[in-house]
Design a protein around this motif. Structure first.
Motif, short mmCIF file in Angstrom:
data_model
loop_
_atom_site.label_atom_id
_atom_site.label_comp_id
_atom_site.label_asym_id
_atom_site.label_seq_id
_atom_site.Cartn_x
_atom_site.Cartn_y
_atom_site.Cartn_z
N VAL A 1 16.26 79.82 24.52
CA VAL A 1 17.07 80.72 25.21
C VAL A 1 16.33 80.85 26.49
N VAL A 2 16.90 81.23 27.41
CA VAL A 2 16.21 81.48 28.93
C VAL A 2 16.57 83.29 29.02
N VAL A 3 15.44 83.79 29.04
CA VAL A 3 15.27 85.03 29.09
C VAL A 3 16.15 85.68 30.58
N ASN B 1 6.11 80.56 20.47
CA ASN B 1 6.06 80.17 22.05
C ASN B 1 4.40 80.63 22.34
N HIS B 2 3.57 80.76 21.40
CA HIS B 2 2.15 81.29 21.61
C HIS B 2 2.01 82.32 22.51
N LEU C 1 12.01 90.99 24.44
CA LEU C 1 11.74 90.34 22.97
C LEU C 1 12.53 90.67 21.90
N TRP C 2 12.51 91.94 21.51
CA TRP C 2 13.48 92.91 20.58
C TRP C 2 14.91 92.29 20.73
N ASP C 3 15.46 92.41 21.91
CA ASP C 3 16.72 92.18 22.21
C ASP C 3 17.38 90.77 21.95
N ILE C 4 16.37 89.72 22.23
CA ILE C 4 16.41 88.30 21.90
C ILE C 4 16.47 88.27 20.39
N ALA C 5 15.66 88.73 19.80
CA ALA C 5 15.27 88.72 18.26
C ALA C 5 16.42 89.18 17.60
N THR C 6 16.96 90.33 18.19
CA THR C 6 18.29 91.01 17.37
C THR C 6 19.38 90.08 17.59
N ARG C 7 19.59 89.36 18.67
CA ARG C 7 20.90 88.45 18.90
C ARG C 7 20.77 87.21 18.04
N HIS C 8 19.54 86.92 17.92
CA HIS C 8 19.37 85.54 17.16
C HIS C 8 18.46 85.66 15.67
N SER C 9 18.78 86.77 14.99
CA SER C 9 18.00 86.98 13.90
C SER C 9 18.57 86.48 12.81
N GLN D 1 12.12 82.95 31.99
CA GLN D 1 11.13 82.25 30.88
C GLN D 1 12.16 81.68 29.55
N ARG D 2 11.75 80.49 29.25
CA ARG D 2 12.24 79.70 28.53
C ARG D 2 11.68 79.94 26.89
N LEU D 3 12.58 80.42 25.98
CA LEU D 3 11.66 80.67 24.59
C LEU D 3 12.25 79.81 23.49
N ALA D 4 11.47 78.94 22.85
CA ALA D 4 11.95 78.36 21.62
C ALA D 4 12.21 79.48 20.61
#
Length: 84
Positions: A33-35, A65-66, A41-49, A76-79
């Motif tokens: 996903v591209v931020v 993503n270390h 990070l909370w939003d992204i985790a909520t959408r993809h949990s 930012q690109r996040l795996a």
């Protein structure tokens, strides 16, 4: 000869020892996903949990993503973790 046999047995034992809680990632590339501006990070985790849960997903994203902290930057690109 006996030394070689002993070495082979000991080496075989260590081959099958696994670290608890450290499952191998499935093969292939992870979804990415591209931020977007305003994303956290909370939003992204909520959408993809999915069934995993938001908190576990957030920690898995950090691991993949270390990331040392919880902040992300737009662009930012996040795996992402694979859905199980």
């Amino acid at each position: 000869m006996l030394f070689c046999l002993l070495l082979a047995v000991v080496g075989g034992i260590f081959t099958f020892v696994a670290v608890p809680g450290q499952a191998a990632d499935p093969p292939g590339s992870a979804p990415v996903v591209v931020v977007q501006p305003g994303d956290t990070l909370w939003d992204i985790a909520t959408r993809h949990s999915g069934a995993r849960g938001r908190d576990a997903t957030m920690e898995e994203i950090r691991r993949l993503n270390h990331l040392d902290g919880y902040s992300v930057d737009a662009g930012q690109r996040l795996a992402l973790p694979r859905q199980r």
